[in-house]
Write an enzyme that holds these catalytic residues in place. Structure first.
Site, PDB file in Angstrom:
ATOM      1  N   TYR A  50       0.870  -1.180   0.000  1.00  0.00           N
ATOM      2  CA  TYR A  50       0.000   0.000   0.000  1.00  0.00           C
ATOM      3  C   TYR A  50       0.900   1.221   0.000  1.00  0.00           C
ATOM      4  CZ  TYR A  50      -3.461   3.433   1.516  1.00  0.00           C
ATOM      5  OH  TYR A  50      -4.259   4.543   1.611  1.00  0.00           O
ATOM      6  N   ASP A  68      -1.980  -1.327  -4.104  1.00  0.00           N
ATOM      7  CA  ASP A  68      -2.415   0.034  -4.408  1.00  0.00           C
ATOM      8  C   ASP A  68      -1.165   0.898  -4.451  1.00  0.00           C
ATOM      9  OD1 ASP A  68      -3.354   2.590  -4.519  1.00  0.00           O
ATOM     10  OD2 ASP A  68      -4.690   2.429  -2.794  1.00  0.00           O
ATOM     11  N   HIS A 120     -12.231   1.040  -4.488  1.00  0.00           N
ATOM     12  CA  HIS A 120     -11.366   0.300  -5.421  1.00  0.00           C
ATOM     13  C   HIS A 120     -12.027  -1.034  -5.781  1.00  0.00           C
ATOM     14  CE1 HIS A 120      -7.457   2.519  -4.411  1.00  0.00           C
ATOM     15  NE2 HIS A 120      -8.251   2.898  -3.420  1.00  0.00           N
TER      16      HIS A 120
END
Length: 262
Positions: A109, A150, A250
DNA sequence: ATGGTCGTGATACGA
């Protein structure tokens, strides 16, 4: 073998969506981001009941990553090296055994980095430098690696519905895009771009009717080492999940690799 | 141009 990445924006709020999607999509390995949960409160029992092993690296309130896997974990490593003072839970690496040998899968992330010009943007770029160093190191092993997560980076203009509105955003800064490109230059393949040139998005903001207008961006990526890319059969984005009740902002991105569990 | 929405956890903060 099906491997997915999904920023679920809070695992407790998303557990029903997650269980439904796991049953529908039947991924072998799932990289989750923004679990927003400490390890003790992660809903592992319901996920284990579907046949997954669960490894988490959480923290209170925000961030947090996890890997769910139908394959047994041979090794698990948390934290990206290079800054002992970084206490954000943003990185977890699992090692698995396949018929073709070792498989490494990372759930990452990457920092958002907004606003530009603050220490948050500096932190993002520093994190990306550390990621590049880690990637260089691991590439030397010549193993299949899936670097999934991500990235909070819009790689190219085609990866945003309205690229112009992102020019002052950390996700689209030349420095962010350049640091992302470094992974490609090292030898990692952006799995989606290996199979299609079409505009695809993985994130639509909750605000201002972004989903209804398809005003999205592609910021969730599965980057493949050469030894993983040679096994790439398919890559896709599971856009339909964004239309579910109580969605994450998302959706999952998925690759199919021609590898089997050992 | 502005304000618009979520999740966490109990209040602002991060996105």
């Amino acid at each position: 073998m099906k491997i997915a990445t999904w920023n679920i924006n809070g695992v407790k709020a998303r557990i029903d969506n997650l269980l439904t999607w796991l049953k529908d999509s039947q991924p072998d390995i799932v990289c989750l981001q923004e679990i927003k949960s400490v390890d003790e409160n992660f809903p592992r029992l319901e996920i284990e009941a579907l046949g997954y092993h669960v490894e988490t690296h959480g923290q209170k309130g925000f961030n947090g990553v996890a890997i769910l896997s139908k394959l047994r974990f041979d090794e698990v490593t948390c934290r990206l090296p290079g800054n002992d003072g970084d206490d954000h839970a943003r990185f977890i690496e699992g090692v698995f055994s396949t018929s073709a040998g070792v498989l490494r899968v990372v759930s990452l992330y990457l920092p958002n980095g907004n606003p530009v010009g603050t220490e948050k943007f500096t932190y993002k770029l520093g994190w990306m430098e550390r990621l590049e160093a880690w990637a260089k190191d691991r590439l030397a092993l010549e193993e299949p690696i899936v670097l999934a997560g991500d990235y909070n980076v819009i790689p190219q203009p085609i990866d945003a519905k309205n690229p112009d509105v992102w020019v002052n955003d950390a996700l689209y800064q030349p420095e962010s895009r350049s640091a992302f490109r470094q992974l490609s230059l090292l030898g990692f393949t952006d799995s989606i771009r290996a199979v299609t040139d079409e505009a695809l998005y993985t994130f639509w903001d909750y605000q201002a009717g972004a989903w209804q207008k398809n005003n999205g961006i592609r910021i969730d990526h599965l980057m493949l080492s050469p030894e993983a890319a040679r096994h790439l059969d398919a890559a896709s984005v599971e856009k339909h999940v964004r239309a579910w009740e109580k969605p994450s902002d998302h959706v999952p991105a998925v690759v199919e690799l021609a590898l089997d569990a050992a």
